[in-house]
Design a protein around this motif. Structure first.
Motif, PDB file in Angstrom:
ATOM      1  N   ASP A  64       1.306  -2.818  -3.170  1.00  0.00           N
ATOM      2  CA  ASP A  64      -0.126  -2.552  -3.356  1.00  0.00           C
ATOM      3  C   ASP A  64      -0.640  -1.466  -2.422  1.00  0.00           C
ATOM      4  OD1 ASP A  64      -0.221  -4.501  -5.279  1.00  0.00           O
ATOM      5  OD2 ASP A  64      -0.852  -6.093  -3.887  1.00  0.00           O
ATOM      6  N   LEU A  65       0.045  -1.287  -1.307  1.00  0.00           N
ATOM      7  CA  LEU A  65      -0.365  -0.229  -0.378  1.00  0.00           C
ATOM      8  C   LEU A  65       0.372   1.079  -0.614  1.00  0.00           C
ATOM      9  CD1 LEU A  65      -0.486  -2.262   2.970  1.00  0.00           C
ATOM     10  CD2 LEU A  65      -2.387  -1.641   1.470  1.00  0.00           C
ATOM     11  N   SER A  66       1.399   1.028  -1.448  1.00  0.00           N
ATOM     12  CA  SER A  66       2.176   2.233  -1.742  1.00  0.00           C
ATOM     13  C   SER A  66       1.569   2.974  -2.937  1.00  0.00           C
ATOM     14  CB  SER A  66       3.643   1.860  -2.035  1.00  0.00           C
ATOM     15  OG  SER A  66       4.206   1.133  -0.953  1.00  0.00           O
ATOM     16  N   GLY A  67       1.965   4.253  -3.086  1.00  0.00           N
ATOM     17  CA  GLY A  67       1.511   5.045  -4.231  1.00  0.00           C
ATOM     18  C   GLY A  67       1.377   6.522  -3.897  1.00  0.00           C
ATOM     19  N   GLU A  68       0.846   7.264  -4.881  1.00  0.00           N
ATOM     20  CA  GLU A  68       0.606   8.697  -4.699  1.00  0.00           C
ATOM     21  C   GLU A  68      -0.837   8.915  -4.270  1.00  0.00           C
ATOM     22  OE1 GLU A  68       1.588  11.045  -8.057  1.00  0.00           O
ATOM     23  OE2 GLU A  68       3.756  10.821  -7.799  1.00  0.00           O
ATOM     24  N   PHE A  69      -1.015   9.827  -3.318  1.00  0.00           N
ATOM     25  CA  PHE A  69      -2.346  10.095  -2.787  1.00  0.00           C
ATOM     26  C   PHE A  69      -2.539  11.614  -2.706  1.00  0.00           C
ATOM     27  CE2 PHE A  69      -0.933   6.048  -1.108  1.00  0.00           C
ATOM     28  CZ  PHE A  69      -2.001   5.205  -1.414  1.00  0.00           C
ATOM     29  N   LEU A  70      -3.717  12.075  -3.141  1.00  0.00           N
ATOM     30  CA  LEU A  70      -4.072  13.494  -3.092  1.00  0.00           C
ATOM     31  C   LEU A  70      -4.842  13.780  -1.816  1.00  0.00           C
ATOM     32  CD1 LEU A  70      -4.197  16.276  -4.534  1.00  0.00           C
ATOM     33  CD2 LEU A  70      -6.390  15.532  -5.502  1.00  0.00           C
ATOM     34  N   ILE A  71      -4.423  14.781  -1.105  1.00  0.00           N
ATOM     35  CA  ILE A  71      -5.132  15.189   0.106  1.00  0.00           C
ATOM     36  C   ILE A  71      -6.378  15.962  -0.298  1.00  0.00           C
ATOM     37  CG2 ILE A  71      -4.967  16.481   2.258  1.00  0.00           C
ATOM     38  CD1 ILE A  71      -1.965  16.096   2.185  1.00  0.00           C
ATOM     39  N   ASP A  72      -7.545  15.419   0.089  1.00  0.00           N
ATOM     40  CA  ASP A  72      -8.799  16.032  -0.337  1.00  0.00           C
ATOM     41  C   ASP A  72      -9.125  17.253   0.514  1.00  0.00           C
ATOM     42  OD1 ASP A  72      -9.733  15.070   2.088  1.00  0.00           O
ATOM     43  OD2 ASP A  72     -10.736  13.324   1.207  1.00  0.00           O
ATOM     44  N   GLY A  73     -10.295  17.826   0.239  1.00  0.00           N
ATOM     45  CA  GLY A  73     -10.692  19.047   0.923  1.00  0.00           C
ATOM     46  C   GLY A  73     -10.873  18.888   2.409  1.00  0.00           C
ATOM     47  N   ALA A  74     -11.136  17.668   2.848  1.00  0.00           N
ATOM     48  CA  ALA A  74     -11.286  17.424   4.282  1.00  0.00           C
ATOM     49  C   ALA A  74      -9.964  17.121   4.954  1.00  0.00           C
ATOM     50  CB  ALA A  74     -12.254  16.267   4.518  1.00  0.00           C
ATOM     51  N   GLY A  75      -8.862  17.099   4.183  1.00  0.00           N
ATOM     52  CA  GLY A  75      -7.554  16.822   4.757  1.00  0.00           C
ATOM     53  C   GLY A  75      -7.253  15.347   4.866  1.00  0.00           C
ATOM     54  N   ASN A  76      -7.971  14.479   4.105  1.00  0.00           N
ATOM     55  CA  ASN A  76      -7.787  13.030   4.191  1.00  0.00           C
ATOM     56  C   ASN A  76      -7.167  12.492   2.912  1.00  0.00           C
ATOM     57  OD1 ASN A  76      -9.139  13.089   6.697  1.00  0.00           O
ATOM     58  ND2 ASN A  76     -11.136  12.835   5.690  1.00  0.00           N
ATOM     59  N   ILE A  77      -6.555  11.328   3.042  1.00  0.00           N
ATOM     60  CA  ILE A  77      -6.152  10.542   1.884  1.00  0.00           C
ATOM     61  C   ILE A  77      -6.863   9.198   1.979  1.00  0.00           C
ATOM     62  CG2 ILE A  77      -3.916  11.680   1.651  1.00  0.00           C
ATOM     63  CD1 ILE A  77      -2.651   9.193   2.954  1.00  0.00           C
ATOM     64  N   GLN A  78      -7.063   8.560   0.835  1.00  0.00           N
ATOM     65  CA  GLN A  78      -7.751   7.278   0.791  1.00  0.00           C
ATOM     66  C   GLN A  78      -6.739   6.192   0.428  1.00  0.00           C
ATOM     67  OE1 GLN A  78     -10.950   6.923   1.619  1.00  0.00           O
ATOM     68  NE2 GLN A  78     -11.251   9.159   1.886  1.00  0.00           N
ATOM     69  N   MET A  79      -6.399   5.346   1.391  1.00  0.00           N
ATOM     70  CA  MET A  79      -5.432   4.273   1.178  1.00  0.00           C
ATOM     71  C   MET A  79      -6.149   2.930   1.066  1.00  0.00           C
ATOM     72  SD  MET A  79      -2.127   5.025   3.588  1.00  0.00           S
ATOM     73  CE  MET A  79      -1.340   3.549   2.907  1.00  0.00           C
ATOM     74  N   PRO A  80      -5.598   2.046   0.263  1.00  0.00           N
ATOM     75  CA  PRO A  80      -6.190   0.701   0.164  1.00  0.00           C
ATOM     76  C   PRO A  80      -6.171  -0.018   1.516  1.00  0.00           C
ATOM     77  CG  PRO A  80      -4.628   1.083  -1.618  1.00  0.00           C
ATOM     78  CD  PRO A  80      -4.468   2.217  -0.662  1.00  0.00           C
ATOM     79  N   LEU A  81      -7.223  -0.721   1.797  1.00  0.00           N
ATOM     80  CA  LEU A  81      -7.392  -1.526   3.010  1.00  0.00           C
ATOM     81  C   LEU A  81      -7.525  -0.689   4.268  1.00  0.00           C
ATOM     82  CD1 LEU A  81      -4.749  -4.380   2.399  1.00  0.00           C
ATOM     83  CD2 LEU A  81      -7.174  -4.350   1.794  1.00  0.00           C
ATOM     84  N   VAL A  82      -7.115   0.541   4.229  1.00  0.00           N
ATOM     85  CA  VAL A  82      -7.146   1.394   5.424  1.00  0.00           C
ATOM     86  C   VAL A  82      -8.299   2.377   5.369  1.00  0.00           C
ATOM     87  CG1 VAL A  82      -5.862   3.083   6.772  1.00  0.00           C
ATOM     88  CG2 VAL A  82      -4.675   1.117   5.796  1.00  0.00           C
ATOM     89  N   GLY A  83      -8.544   2.933   4.178  1.00  0.00           N
ATOM     90  CA  GLY A  83      -9.583   3.935   4.031  1.00  0.00           C
ATOM     91  C   GLY A  83      -9.056   5.336   4.265  1.00  0.00           C
TER      92      GLY A  83
END
Length: 460
Positions: A64-83
């Motif tokens: 549930d915490l694994s997966g593909e994440f896109l790095i947004d314009g601010a250089g962040n990724i959004q992960m479940p439970l972590v933000g």
């Protein structure tokens, strides 16, 4: 269970090592000196993540915490439970450590995290390419390969259509200007001949390039105007000259033919006046004789009165004939005035036409060079310009790497990195780029270009 996890870790480590080795052997090296933002890398461990990259995060035992994440314009990724987790401008190891630290903060005990790039940020290709846009990055991609993905050097379909329409409009304008200039120049030659009282004017051919009137009135016209068209316009102006001379001669002839008739009336009137003067002289002599006889009483008074009446009648006729002669003299002078007015009106008309024609010629001579330059530019835009040497002699390839970086000129073989921005610019002729092969004989504002018969361009 522990044995299974340990075997899985060993297998994943082996796969990660193979993938890293393959990336290191792929030649993903930036051109030295291309930019000053990111140094060349030898493997993925030195690669720095940036907005636009898509990464795959694997948290072992936590799907549930694994997966593909896109790095947004601010250089962040959004992960479940972590933000939000800042991973921009970090290497793989740093990114993996940051995610591990965040998951350790009250989410998981002793988390094990693996990070890999599943999709690099695209390469952007702009400028003089057929299909500008963003294209997926591949290891080993060079500047020439990115340009090939964008359809090769040239214009986009929309710009090509617009450029073709502009080209045809420019050719039509040049042709109209050349034809108008030719017509006005021939007309000027005709009016000069008419002003000088000539019945014709000659136009001599100069090779295949154009025509020239004696005295330099009709200069070279250009390739946009055919010789047959020049001949047709010359025939029309020749007919106008003949018709104008014929009409003027007819008008003058009408006045000239009236003068003999008026002169005959004047001569007849002069004869009548002479006859009346003779009769008046005789009547006066008789009246004088009868007056002397009447004084002696040898003549009746009524006879003397009759003689005086005859004298008065002759004087009245002479006065009336003198008035008629004055009218005839006026008519004769009026005919001369009308002939002079006809000549003056013709000269004034020719003077106005000459002035207007010369003014229009000056306007066309001022507009034609700009129209020819614009036509040459539009031909260059659609590829109807011969180039010398390889593509680098005709185009500049500019590379912008990193936020806020300045574009730098590179060659076709320069390796690219994810997120690079390429701009292809056509060189101006003074910069050593494209040069036209169309030649003009004679030069000047009237130097036209051959009409394009086929407008085609091969696609890369």
């Amino acid at each position: 269970m522990f044995v299974t996890i340990k075997a899985t870790l060993k297998k994943f480590s082996a796969l990660a090592f193979i993938a890293a080795s393959a990336c290191a052997c792929s030649g993903f090296v930036a051109s030295a000196g291309a930019t000053d933002t990111q140094a060349p890398v030898s493997d993925m461990r030195a690669y720095k993540l940036a907005p636009g990259d898509r990464i795959t995060v694997t948290v072992f035992g936590q799907p549930d915490l694994s997966g593909e994440f896109l790095i947004d314009g601010a250089g962040n990724i959004q992960m479940p439970l972590v933000g939000a987790v800042a991973v921009g401008q970090s290497t793989m190891d740093v990114c993996q450590q940051r995610l591990t630290d965040r998951l350790s903060e009250g989410v998981l005990n002793n988390p094990r995290v693996s990070v890999r790039v599943s999709e690099f940020r695209p390469v952007h290709v702009l400028g003089d390419v057929r299909v500008p846009g963003s294209y997926p990055f591949r290891f080993g991609m060079s500047a020439l390969g990115a340009i090939a993905l964008a359809g090769g050097v040239g214009l986009s379909e929309v710009r090509q259509s617009v450029a073709m329409a502009d080209l045809l409009a420019g050719e039509e304008r040049v042709k109209v200007l050349e034809a108008t200039r030719m017509g006005l120049t021939v007309r000027l030659a005709r009016m000069e001949a008419e002003r000088l009282g000539k019945s014709t004017f000659d136009v001599h051919e100069i090779g295949d390039a154009g025509w020239r009137q004696d005295g330099g009135l009709l200069q070279r016209i250009g390739n946009q105007v055919g010789i047959e068209e020049i001949r047709a316009v010359t025939r029309e102006e020749q007919d106008l000259l003949a018709d104008g001379n014929k009409e003027h001669q007819r008008t003058i002839g009408l006045f000239e033919r009236q003068k003999p008739k008026v002169q005959m009336e004047i001569d007849a009137n002069n004869e009548q006046i002479a006859s009346e003067k003779q009769l008046l002289q005789l009547s006066r002599e008789r009246l004088k004789t009868y007056s002397q006889l009447a004084k002696r009483g040898l003549m009746r008074a009524d006879t003397e009165i009759d003689l005086k009446r005859h004298v008065a009648e002759h004087e009245s006729r002479i006065s009336r004939l003198n008035g008629e002669r004055a009218r005839l003299d006026f008519n004769m002078g009026d005919l001369d005035v009308r002939i002079q007015d006809a000549d003056n009106s013709r000269r004034l008309r020719m003077s106005n036409e000459l002035r207007e024609t010369r003014l229009r010629l000056r306007e066309i001579d001022a507009s034609l060079p700009a129209a020819l330059e614009m036509l040459e530019l539009r031909r260059s835009q659609v590829g109807l310009v011969a180039t010398t040497g390889p593509m680098r002699n005709s185009y500049n390839i500019l590379l912008t790497r990193g936020e806020g970086a300045s574009p730098t000129v590179i060659d076709e073989g320069t390796p690219l990195q994810p997120g690079d921005i390429l701009e292809v610019r056509r060189l101006r002729r003074e910069d050593g780029g494209s040069t036209t092969t169309i030649k003009c004989q004679g030069g000047g504002a009237s130097c036209g270009y051959s009409r394009v018969q086929s407008i085609t361009q091969s696609r890369n």
